[in-house]
Each structure stands twice: as structure tokens, then as C-alpha cells.
Design a protein around this motif. Structure first.
Motif, short mmCIF file in Angstrom:
data_model
loop_
_atom_site.label_atom_id
_atom_site.label_comp_id
_atom_site.label_asym_id
_atom_site.label_seq_id
_atom_site.Cartn_x
_atom_site.Cartn_y
_atom_site.Cartn_z
N VAL A 191 1.13 -22.40 56.80
CA VAL A 191 1.08 -21.31 55.83
C VAL A 191 0.09 -21.65 54.72
O VAL A 191 -0.75 -20.85 54.34
N ARG A 251 -3.72 -19.97 53.52
CA ARG A 251 -4.08 -19.50 52.20
C ARG A 251 -5.42 -20.08 51.77
O ARG A 251 -6.24 -19.39 51.21
N ARG A 262 -2.65 -17.08 38.50
CA ARG A 262 -1.75 -16.21 37.74
C ARG A 262 -1.44 -16.85 36.40
O ARG A 262 -1.30 -18.08 36.32
N TRP A 319 1.18 -17.05 34.74
CA TRP A 319 2.45 -17.75 34.58
C TRP A 319 2.56 -18.98 35.45
O TRP A 319 3.60 -19.64 35.49
N VAL A 377 18.82 -26.51 41.91
CA VAL A 377 17.60 -25.70 41.96
C VAL A 377 16.42 -26.53 41.47
O VAL A 377 15.35 -26.54 42.10
N ASN A 419 15.25 -29.05 44.04
CA ASN A 419 14.51 -28.43 45.14
C ASN A 419 13.13 -27.97 44.70
O ASN A 419 12.17 -28.10 45.45
N LEU A 420 13.04 -27.42 43.48
CA LEU A 420 11.73 -26.99 42.98
C LEU A 420 10.79 -28.19 42.88
O LEU A 420 9.63 -28.12 43.29
N ASP A 441 9.61 -29.28 46.21
CA ASP A 441 8.59 -28.35 46.73
C ASP A 441 7.22 -28.65 46.14
O ASP A 441 6.22 -28.66 46.84
#
Lengths: 315, 283
Positions: B5, B9, B18, B20, B265, B268-269, B272
Motif C-alpha cells: 500500500v 502511494r 496536510r 495537521w 491506542v 499502537n499509534l 505504526d
């Protein structure tokens, strides 16, 4: 296909046997066996020895395993140490509730994951794609009991919308009171949804620009038909494997979710049996869960093989 | 799966940055920092988590966040309960890699039958849903932090060994390794000094995402009462004890639940982001 199926079934049979051995070993060979549970904390060694002799627990391990296996294969798991009733009665009574819960979760998660996965796979980088990615991390990371409690606090406590638990609802009443199932099913779905949708998304994104899709476009087929008839079916193979893992996750999740929402299914039964150290019941529950996992993985592998046939004998 | 994936890109038109994006990546780092800080610094606070107050009292003077069902101060509980969450997760990971890395290396470069035994044996272990093993163990009275950590680590071994085997196969056949062997360097030094080093990158990435998995598994097990004793200040145990009083004293449930959620969370972030950076560097 036939040869692969045969070898895969053989592996599954091996796994089943290993599960049987492991359940027996964990529950019968470790210290803390049935005799210890029956005589309780105050019992003396002589009493324990007497109980062991009466139950046949002083026999050699192999012969005990043999007779246990013989009984289990005939569906006889013995009687519960707590209620004295045959273990299978209780387990079959609870089976329906968990099947209903897991069935509802699957019925929601599969179409939803397909829809989200295809939608985000066709438009990589769009807002739906990014939102799905964000939700994946968020919802997948949070343990079911935490998510469930936060939802209860928000929806039941804050807004007064849904019942907080299913306590007092028996398995037979569940289909008549669907509002009780909304939160448990929602929690189960939200943890499994994102991974499944992600797999579909990757498959679709890879194949929508692949040689086959380009060729079909050259032939002049309309885009809608290419996606529905050719891209999506070919993208499903990895998703099927993920679906098997999803069922595995549902089994574990069902244990937590059922005890959180007091649903009287296999999960709560298992937790109760563990807490009471009701070993015959624990054996039965453990086997039901583990054998379901083995069966689901077998079915998924066969389905994947059917979807992506590997040339036999040449690979 | 994510590799393809990301590669796609990169090939396409350059994405506009972006506004943010910077804030999001800063958030990914700061998010887990808060619960980690609470967990590590909390036990230093001079607060007593001994039962004594009125049960399930609402927040008020004396008890800033109220008390739980046993009459313990929620603030004190929360500040003490994170250490076991982090400690058990870390211990599980250390044990899992201590067992998984050698078995993976053995499978990659040992004899053929060794490879078969390790990988098939691990296949069998994969058939067990993890919680199931923990519950069956707890049924025979084997509960407690040590057993829980050992069993949770055991469940991770197959995946770790498989990863190590897959990544160690190619480096183990390089000319450098052959040269080392010809020079008479003992096999264990070849494996530990050279092959294991090339496995390090993928292992670190794996550890990032496995941290989240183990955290999830251990919290669920503690919630079901399979590990720590019922009076432990561990966040998951406190949540379980106070679930029935959710309507009476929500703080005792929602504050540890919120901390656990942010920790999961955030972990995991961070994993990633780690994965993305590692993939970017290896290309």
C-alpha cells in the motif's frame, strides 16, 4: 484440490488430537487436580489419596488419558463438581446464546467490512480511506471490556438509550429482546471490523489497477461490472483468512463481552467454571472453544485454496 | 501487506502535506506518554491505597476522585495501578523474545528435522486461542502474575519464531557467513554475532506492535480475574471490581479505563509510526 484438502484435514486432525492432549495435560497433570478441589483447603493427604483412588486418579497417566478420551469421544465429560449434573447439559444449554451473539456479530461485520473495504480500496487516500485507517488503530487497540464500559457509560448511563447488561435475560428470551444484544454485538464488531475491512481494502486496491482489470477495461466493460464481477471476488482470498482469525478473536472476545454484559453464554460459563475450579466443565468448555478454532481455520484454508488454486505438484 | 500500500502511494503523484500531519505525529508520541508517566511516577506520590473510606463515595474533600467499592482512594489506586500493567507487559515481551529468537534461528539454520519440529510444533500452538490457555491454566489454581506472564509469553513464541526464521534465512546464507564459518568461528558466534544482528530491525518493529497485543491480552486476563489478586490496584483489576458500581461511582471505572484506552491506542499509534519509518529507511 482433493489432495490439498486431504493433507489439510490431516493437519486439522493432528491439531484436534493435540488439543485433546493439551486440555487433559493442563487439567489433570498439573498439581491442583480434581481430588484437591473436592476435599478443599482443609483436607489431609490421606483424604486426597482416598478420593484419588475412588475416582481412579491414582492410575498411570496413559491409561487415565485413554479412558478419558474414550468417554469424551462418546460425548461424556463427566459431572460438574459444583452442580453434580452432566457437564454437557449446561454447555449445550449455553451454546445457543453464544452462537446467537457470534452469529449476529458475523452477520454485521462481514457485509460492513466488505462495504467499507471496497469503498476505501477504490478511492485510496480519500477521506473514507483515512477515516478507516484511523478507526483501525483506535478500535482495534482498545480491549473489549474497556470499550464496552465506555459505551455503557455513554449510551446507557449518559443518554439512557440501551440496557447496560443482559442480566436477568435467559438464553431463550434473547431473540425477543434484541436491545440487550446491541451493545455486546457492537463491541465485538468494532474490534474485528477494522482488520477485516483493511484486508478487503488492500485486495481491492491491488487488483483494481492490475493487469486483469486493465485488460477488461480495454475490452470495453463498464467499470461497475469490472469491480463487482472481477475485482472484488479476486480480492477476497486474503480477507477469508482474516475472517478465520476474526472468528478466533470473536471466541476470545465473547468470553470477555459475555462476562461484562452478564450474557449467560459459553463465555460466562467458562469463567464461572474456572473460578469454581470445576475441572470437568473446564475441559468441556476448553474443547468446545479450541475445536471450533481448529474447524474455522480448516474451513478458511480450504476456502482460500479454492479461491486461489495453487498448481498442485509443480509449486 | 502494508508495504504494498505504501509503495503504491510513493509511486503516485506526490501527496500534498496536510497541515495537521505534524500535530498528528506529535500526538502519537505524546498520547502514550501520559499513562506511562502516571504508571511510572504514580507510585512515588505519597498516597495510601489502603481501604478505609466509605465505599463508592463520590469525589469530595479528602478523596479527590472519590473511593471505590472497597473504600480505597481512587486517585491512589490509579497512580499505583499502572506499574503492574507496564511491568507485566514488558516482562512478557522479554520472555517471549528470549524463547522465540533462539527457536527461530534454530529453525532457520539447524537441521531439517529441527526446522520441521519447531515450525510444526508452533503450528499446533497457533491453534489455541490465547485467552483459552490462560483460563485453562487458571482453572487448576495456577494464577498469579508469574504464571500469567509465562503463559502469555508462551503464546507469543510461535509468531516471534516464525518472523525470526523468515528474516534469518537469507542473511544466514551470505558469503560473509560462509567466510566466518571457514575461518573456524564457532556456529553460535556466527548466529549471535552476525545473523541475529540482521534480524534486529524487523524484531524492533515487531516488538512495537506486539506490545499492544500483549497489553490487550494481559488486561483482558486480569479483567477476568485470571492473574493478579482481586485487591490489586492494577487498572484492569480495579475496573473489574468496580463495574457493578458504575452507576454509583463512575470515576472508579472510567478513569482507569480511560488510561488503559489511551495507553493501548498510543502504543499502537507509536508502533505504526515506527513501522512507517523503518520501511522508509530500508528502501
Amino acid at each position: 484440490m482433493f489432495r490439498y484438502a486431504l493433507s489439510r484435514v490431516a493437519v486439522a486432525a493432528g491439531q484436534c488430537f493435540a488439543v485433546l492432549v493439551a486440555v487433559f495435560a493442563l487439567t489433570s497433570l498439573l498439581p491442583g487436580d480434581t481430588a484437591d478441589v473436592l476435599i478443599g483447603e482443609q483436607g489431609t493427604e490421606e483424604q486426597a489419596a482416598l478420593v484419588r483412588a475412588r475416582l481412579g486418579l491414582d492410575q498411570p497417566v496413559v491409561s487415565r488419558f485413554g479412558s478419558w478420551l474414550h468417554a469424551v469421544l462418546q460425548g461424556d465429560f463427566g459431572r460438574s463438581l459444583v452442580t453434580g449434573l452432566p457437564v454437557t447439559h449446561e454447555v449445550t444449554a449455553r451454546l445457543g446464546t453464544t452462537a446467537l451473539l457470534a452469529g449476529c456479530a458475523l452477520a454485521v461485520v462481514v457485509p460492513l467490512a466488505l462495504l467499507l473495504g471496497v469503498a476505501s480500496g477504490l478511492r485510496e487516500g480519500s477521506w473514507i480511506d483515512r477515516a478507516l485507517n484511523g478507526a483501525t488503530v483506535l478500535l482495534h487497540a482498545v480491549p473489549e471490556f474497556v470499550l464496552g464500559l465506555l459505551l455503557v457509560a455513554w449510551l446507557s448511563l449518559g443518554l439512557g438509550l440501551l440496557p447496560a447488561t443482559a442480566a436477568g435475560t435467559t438464553g431463550a428470551q434473547l431473540p425477543g429482546t434484541p436491545q440487550v444484544l446491541v451493545l455486546p454485538v457492537g463491541v465485538l464488531v468494532s474490534r474485528q471490523l477494522c482488520d477485516l475491512a483493511r484486508q478487503v481494502r488492500i485486495g481491492v486496491a491491488e487488483r483494481k489497477d492490475g493487469p486483469m482489470a486493465s485488460h477488461l477495461r480495454l475490452l470495453g466493460l463498464d467499470e461497475h461490472r469490472i469491480v463487482v464481477r472481477h475485482v472484488v471476488p479476486n480480492a477476497l482470498a486474503p480477507a477469508v483468512q482474516q475472517l478465520a482469525r476474526c472468528v478466533d478473536g470473536l471466541l476470545g472476545g465473547a468470553v470477555v463481552v459475555e462476562s461484562l454484559f452478564a450474557v449467560s453464554g459459553l463465555g460466562t460459563g467458562f469463567v464461572e467454571a474456572v473460578q469454581n475450579r470445576d475441572l470437568p466443565a473446564v475441559q468441556c468448555y476448553a474443547l468446545v472453544f479450541a475445536l471450533t478454532a481448529v474447524a474455522v481455520n480448516l474451513l478458511a484454508d480450504l476456502a482460500v485454496h479454492r479461491l486461489v488454486p495453487v498448481r498442485e505438484g509443480r509449486a | 501487506m502494508t508495504t504494498s500500500v505504501r509503495r503504491r502511494r510513493c509511486r503516485g503523484a506526490p501527496r500534498r502535506r496536510r497541515p495537521w500531519a505534524g500535530a498528528a505525529s506529535a500526538g502519537a508520541v505524546l498520547l502514550p506518554a501520559f499513562p506511562v508517566l502516571v504508571a511510572l511516577a504514580g507510585p512515588l506520590l505519597p498516597l495510601s491505597a489502603a481501604p478505609g473510606g466509605a465505599p463508592s463515595a463520590p469525589p469530595g474533600p479528602g478523596h479527590l476522585l472519590g473511593t471505590d467499592v472497597l473504600g480505597r482512594d481512587v486517585l491512589a489506586l490509579v497512580s499505583r495501578g499502572g506499574l503492574s500493567v507496564l511491568g507485566m507487559t514488558a516482562a512478557t515481551l522479554v520472555l517471549a523474545y528470549a524463547a522465540g529468537v533462539p527457536s527461530g534461528l534454530l529453525a532457520a539454520h539447524g537441521r531439517r528435522w529441527m526446522d520441521e519440529t519447531v515450525m510444526r510444533g508452533l503450528d499446533l500452538l497457533l491453534a489455541f486461542p490465547s485467552l483459552l490457555l490462560l483460563m485453562t491454566l487458571a482453572a487448576t489454581g495456577h494464577r498469579g502474575a508469574g504464571t500469567l506472564v509465562a503463559a502469555a509469553a508462551l503464546v507469543q513464541v510461535p509468531a516471534v519464531a516464525r518472523l525470526v526464521r523468515a528474516t534469518a534465512l537469507a542473511p544466514g546464507c551470505r558469503t560473509a557467513v560462509e567466510a566466518l564459518r571457514l575461518q573456524g568461528v564457532p556456529e553460535w558466534r556466527v548466529q549471535c554475532g552476525y545473523v541475529a544482528r540482521s534480524v534486529r530491525g524487523p524484531l524492533v518493529t515487531d516488538a512495537g506492535s506486539r506490545f499492544g497485543l500483549v497489553l490487550y491480552l494481559l488486561a483482558s486476563a486480569n479483567f477476568l480475574g485470571l492473574g493478579l489478586p482481586a485487591d490489586s490496584p492494577d487498572w484492569a483489576v480495579v475496573i473489574e471490581r468496580n463495574t457493578d458500581a458504575l452507576f454509583l461511582q463512575p470515576a472508579a471505572v472510567l478513569i482507569p479505563a480511560g488510561l488503559l484506552m489511551v495507553l493501548c491506542v498510543g502504543a499502537n499509534l507509536t508502533a505504526d509510526r515506527f513501522l512507517a519509518r523503518h520501511e522508509g529507511r530500508s528502501r
